[in-house]
Design a protein around this motif. Structure first.
Motif, short mmCIF file in Angstrom:
data_model
loop_
_atom_site.label_atom_id
_atom_site.label_comp_id
_atom_site.label_asym_id
_atom_site.label_seq_id
_atom_site.Cartn_x
_atom_site.Cartn_y
_atom_site.Cartn_z
N ASP A 17 89.51 70.92 58.63
CA ASP A 17 91.62 70.89 58.58
C ASP A 17 91.83 72.01 58.53
O ASP A 17 92.64 72.17 59.93
CB ASP A 17 91.58 69.69 57.61
N GLU A 18 90.31 73.04 58.46
CA GLU A 18 91.21 74.37 58.22
C GLU A 18 91.70 74.66 59.87
O GLU A 18 92.62 75.33 59.89
CB GLU A 18 90.73 75.62 57.07
N LEU A 19 90.84 75.10 60.56
CA LEU A 19 90.66 74.77 62.15
C LEU A 19 91.92 74.24 62.46
O LEU A 19 92.67 74.60 63.23
CB LEU A 19 89.92 75.26 62.41
N LEU A 20 91.98 73.40 62.23
CA LEU A 20 92.63 72.33 62.92
C LEU A 20 94.02 72.33 62.87
O LEU A 20 95.17 72.39 63.59
CB LEU A 20 92.34 70.93 62.89
N ASN A 21 94.62 72.45 61.50
CA ASN A 21 96.01 72.81 61.01
C ASN A 21 96.27 74.35 61.65
O ASN A 21 97.36 74.37 62.13
CB ASN A 21 96.01 72.86 59.32
N ALA A 22 95.37 75.15 61.29
CA ALA A 22 95.91 76.60 62.07
C ALA A 22 96.10 76.54 63.52
O ALA A 22 96.80 77.03 64.25
CB ALA A 22 94.94 77.78 62.21
N ILE A 23 95.78 75.00 64.23
CA ILE A 23 95.63 74.80 66.13
C ILE A 23 96.72 74.56 65.64
O ILE A 23 97.40 75.07 67.00
CB ILE A 23 94.74 74.82 66.60
N ALA A 24 97.25 73.78 65.35
CA ALA A 24 98.30 72.65 65.57
C ALA A 24 99.64 74.24 65.00
O ALA A 24 100.71 73.68 65.61
CB ALA A 24 97.87 71.92 64.26
N PHE A 30 94.89 80.59 69.11
CA PHE A 30 94.11 80.20 69.48
C PHE A 30 93.45 79.51 70.40
O PHE A 30 92.45 78.48 70.66
CB PHE A 30 93.41 79.47 67.97
N ARG A 31 94.77 79.16 71.62
CA ARG A 31 94.04 79.22 72.70
C ARG A 31 93.78 77.88 72.68
O ARG A 31 92.73 77.09 73.62
CB ARG A 31 93.54 80.56 73.55
N MET A 89 88.52 84.09 71.89
CA MET A 89 89.87 84.50 71.23
C MET A 89 89.59 85.55 70.89
O MET A 89 88.06 86.42 71.11
CB MET A 89 89.74 83.61 69.76
N ASN A 90 90.77 86.72 71.51
CA ASN A 90 90.93 87.91 71.28
C ASN A 90 90.22 88.30 69.60
O ASN A 90 89.92 87.23 68.66
CB ASN A 90 91.90 88.48 71.23
N ASP A 91 90.15 89.35 68.57
CA ASP A 91 89.20 89.71 67.86
C ASP A 91 89.37 89.03 66.68
O ASP A 91 89.18 88.55 66.03
CB ASP A 91 89.15 91.70 67.91
N GLU A 92 91.31 89.51 66.89
CA GLU A 92 91.79 89.18 65.35
C GLU A 92 91.99 87.80 65.26
O GLU A 92 91.91 87.47 63.64
CB GLU A 92 93.39 90.10 65.23
N ALA A 93 92.13 86.95 65.91
CA ALA A 93 92.07 85.55 66.37
C ALA A 93 90.68 85.10 66.19
O ALA A 93 90.52 83.39 64.97
CB ALA A 93 92.94 84.85 67.38
N GLY A 94 89.60 85.04 66.79
CA GLY A 94 88.65 84.64 66.84
C GLY A 94 87.80 85.34 65.13
O GLY A 94 86.53 83.94 64.90
N ILE A 95 88.26 86.60 64.69
CA ILE A 95 87.43 86.17 63.71
C ILE A 95 88.03 85.99 61.75
O ILE A 95 87.86 84.99 61.01
CB ILE A 95 87.95 88.02 62.54
N GLU A 96 89.84 85.55 62.61
CA GLU A 96 90.07 83.99 61.20
C GLU A 96 89.97 82.87 61.33
O GLU A 96 89.63 82.32 60.57
CB GLU A 96 91.53 84.47 62.16
N ALA A 97 89.48 82.03 63.03
CA ALA A 97 88.76 81.05 63.12
C ALA A 97 87.58 81.19 62.70
O ALA A 97 87.21 80.18 61.39
CB ALA A 97 88.72 81.07 64.69
N ALA A 98 87.24 82.11 62.53
CA ALA A 98 85.50 81.81 62.38
C ALA A 98 85.60 81.94 59.99
O ALA A 98 84.94 80.62 59.38
CB ALA A 98 84.72 83.54 62.17
N MET A 119 76.02 74.91 57.02
CA MET A 119 75.69 76.10 58.32
C MET A 119 76.50 76.67 58.64
O MET A 119 78.12 76.51 59.70
CB MET A 119 75.00 75.29 59.60
N GLY A 120 77.37 78.08 58.77
CA GLY A 120 78.45 78.80 59.23
C GLY A 120 78.50 79.14 60.48
O GLY A 120 77.54 79.15 61.03
N THR A 121 79.03 80.02 60.68
CA THR A 121 79.73 79.92 62.29
C THR A 121 80.09 82.30 62.09
O THR A 121 80.58 82.35 60.82
CB THR A 121 79.85 79.74 63.20
N VAL A 122 80.38 82.97 63.15
CA VAL A 122 80.50 84.19 63.17
C VAL A 122 80.73 84.87 64.27
O VAL A 122 80.64 83.90 65.79
CB VAL A 122 79.64 84.80 63.12
N PRO A 123 82.42 85.38 64.24
CA PRO A 123 82.59 85.31 65.44
C PRO A 123 81.79 86.63 66.58
O PRO A 123 82.29 88.05 66.23
CB PRO A 123 84.06 86.57 65.34
#
Length: 327
Positions: A17-24, A30-31, A89-98, A119-123
């Motif tokens: 949800d955290e990512l979906l809400n940020a995209i909305a 977040f492109r 995504m650009n660096d700033e948005a990609g870091i925030e998304a991760a 199981m996490g993810t990284v930019p």
């Protein structure tokens, strides 16, 4: 009678949800944009045109548990769907998304730690930030596994994980004893016609995995990082079934063997593989080739190319012994 082994799914996706809400809230940043709002959201579409349906099992922990029950799974390592890697995504948005994804996964796991592990993810497109986020998700959330794309969308274009610029990420994962799960990401149009009949998935996904594994093997990365533990999705792509071709090329061509003296036959068992072959005979071959101890259950839930009946699929494997099944 011996107690049955736990069924553990290492290929199970979420979009928190955290990512979906940020995209909305900020689709331009977040492109990506969401079609529908709130609980009625139905589809997420990326700027490049990739789209995926938003089902409760992607973001709701209880729905995820119900999915595990329906598939006969005791424990799942939940990882972001590949459309949420956010490498574009650009660096700033990609870091925030991760960070949003990892925090969201941790929150989902906290609701039922006996059934869900993170199981996490990284930019990956920003290697320094990727190492920092890897360290944070281990420190803050206790993650022991990380999903990576089979390639990375950077400002320079699509690049292979074996490229030197990503070595620091792999090396830090080894140092932290983090298990890696490699999943196709870019659906690169390797050949004409791959855009029709869903071939970008049917052929493109296993092809991307095979290309990544080939570069890690023949580029000397596996020799350089003997502690690297990495699992290949979808039965290892085409790699286990064409390993003889790799080995032959290594034996007869200097450009194939230039960076590693190790035979591809030996390097094959450096990988783990999920069991998602959709064919009992292919899975039997995979087990015979690499050993049951290198093969792991994977469902690719909740997507339509996944396996809704993984235990039944395992039961169909010819001659599967109790020991192999438990492994």
């Amino acid at each position: 009678m011996p107690k049955p082994a736990r069924t553990i799914d290492i290929h199970n996706h979420v979009i928190p949800d955290e990512l979906l809400n940020a995209i909305a809230a900020d689709p331009a940043r977040f492109r990506m944009h969401i079609e529908g709002a709130g609980p009625k959201r139905k589809m997420v579409r990326t700027q490049s045109g990739h789209a995926f349906a938003v089902t409760p099992e992607l973001y709701d922990a209880q729905a995820k548990i119900q999915g595990l029950d329906a598939r006969g799974i005791d424990l799942a390592f939940i990882s972001p769907g590949p459309m949420a890697f956010c490498y574009w995504m650009n660096d700033e948005a990609g870091i925030e998304a991760a960070r949003l994804i990892n925090d969201g996964i941790a929150k989902m796991c906290a609701t039922n730690p006996e059934r869900l592990m993170g199981m996490g993810t990284v930019p990956m497109q920003h290697p320094d930030a990727a190492v920092a986020e890897l360290e944070r998700m281990v420190k803050d959330h206790g993650f022991r596994a990380m999903e990576i794309g089979t390639e990375v969308d950077t400002a320079a274009g699509i690049e292979q994980v074996a490229a030197p610029k990503f070595r620091a990420i792999l090396r830090r994962a080894v140092e932290l004893k983090i298990f890696l799960f490699a999943h196709p990401f870019a659906w690169t149009p390797y050949c004409a016609g791959i855009g029709s009949h869903h071939l970008n998935n049917l052929v493109g996904n296993p092809l991307c995995t095979t290309v990544m594994a080939g570069n890690l093997m023949l580029g000397g990365v596996l020799d350089e990082l003997p502690g690297l533990n990495i699992c290949l999705a979808h039965g290892g792509g085409f790699l286990p079934y064409q390993i003889g071709r790799f080995a032959h090329g290594h034996a007869v061509r200097k450009d194939v063997s230039a960076n590693t003296p190790t035979s591809p036959y030996d390097l094959l068992r450096r990988f783990y593989f999920d069991a998602l072959t959709h064919d009992a005979g292919a899975l039997r071959y995979l087990i015979d080739r690499v050993g049951a101890d290198r093969v792991m259950l994977g469902t690719d839930a909740p997507f339509d190319m996944g396996e809704d009946h993984p235990i039944t699929a395992l039961d169909a494997v010819p001659g599967l012994t109790r020991e192999e099944r438990d492994q």
